[in-house]
Design a protein around this motif. Structure first.
Motif, PDB file in Angstrom:
ATOM      1  N   TRP A 170      11.430  -9.496 -29.858  1.00 49.84           N
ATOM      2  CA  TRP A 170      11.603  -9.745 -28.426  1.00 49.84           C
ATOM      3  C   TRP A 170      11.327  -8.492 -27.619  1.00 49.84           C
ATOM      4  O   TRP A 170      11.620  -7.374 -28.059  1.00 49.84           O
ATOM      5  N   ALA A 184       8.023 -12.990 -26.801  1.00 51.52           N
ATOM      6  CA  ALA A 184       8.577 -13.025 -28.147  1.00 51.52           C
ATOM      7  C   ALA A 184       7.489 -13.322 -29.166  1.00 51.52           C
ATOM      8  O   ALA A 184       6.484 -13.961 -28.844  1.00 51.52           O
ATOM      9  N   CYS A 208       1.256 -13.210 -35.882  1.00 50.10           N
ATOM     10  CA  CYS A 208       2.358 -13.882 -35.202  1.00 50.10           C
ATOM     11  C   CYS A 208       1.858 -14.859 -34.158  1.00 50.10           C
ATOM     12  O   CYS A 208       0.798 -14.659 -33.577  1.00 50.10           O
ATOM     13  N   TYR A 224      12.160 -17.090 -33.175  1.00 54.27           N
ATOM     14  CA  TYR A 224      11.334 -15.921 -32.891  1.00 54.27           C
ATOM     15  C   TYR A 224      11.984 -14.661 -33.443  1.00 54.27           C
ATOM     16  O   TYR A 224      13.191 -14.478 -33.366  1.00 54.27           O
ATOM     17  N   ASP A 230       6.671 -14.762 -33.178  1.00 59.95           N
ATOM     18  CA  ASP A 230       7.165 -15.619 -34.256  1.00 59.95           C
ATOM     19  C   ASP A 230       6.255 -15.430 -35.466  1.00 59.95           C
ATOM     20  O   ASP A 230       5.046 -15.673 -35.379  1.00 59.95           O
ATOM     21  N   ARG A 283       3.950 -21.183 -25.477  1.00 58.49           N
ATOM     22  CA  ARG A 283       3.655 -20.614 -26.802  1.00 58.49           C
ATOM     23  C   ARG A 283       2.169 -20.697 -27.050  1.00 58.49           C
ATOM     24  O   ARG A 283       1.506 -21.654 -26.638  1.00 58.49           O
TER      25      ARG A 283
END
Length: 125
Positions: A115, A97, A32, A112, A99, A50
């Motif tokens: 969480w 989060a 991720c 995403y 993704d 990110r």
């Protein structure tokens, strides 16, 4: 499935620093990209930063660029958000989060998949 737990929030004064941590678990975590978001009272949740594990690419919202740094420790399955020169407008609940899409700059909440519960950051003037 990925589980995320944030920590490190608190009450600080303007100009201070804080480091948030996000401990991740789950067999898909290593595949991720990880992000930090924040939500102030009465406002929508917004993108902060990110990081992509492959290549270590990082991205930041303009409002935090130069003050915040996102980093990760694969061995510890932990992502960090170092926040320097904090301002009262940084006050918010901060969320970690994950993704499953690891490429590109993805800043939307809907992008995403997993969480955390959030950690409160309050910056007094």
């Amino acid at each position: 499935q990925v589980q995320l737990v944030e920590s490190g929030g608190g009450l600080v004064q303007a100009g201070d620093s804080l480091r948030l941590s996000c401990a991740a678990s789950g067999r898909t975590f290593s595949r991720c990209a990880m992000g930090w978001f924040r939500q102030a009272p009465g406002k929508e949740r917004e993108f902060v930063a990110r990081i992509s594990w492959s290549g270590g690419n990082t991205y930041y919202a303009d409002s935090v660029k130069g003050r915040f740094t996102i980093s990760g420790d694969n061995a510890k399955n932990t992502v960090y958000l170092q926040m320097n020169s904090l301002k009262p407008e940084d006050t918010a609940v901060y969320y970690c989060a994950a993704d499953r899409v690891t490429v590109g700059l993805r800043v939307g909440v809907q992008s995403y998949d997993y969480w955390g519960q959030g950690t409160q950051v309050t910056v007094s003037s």
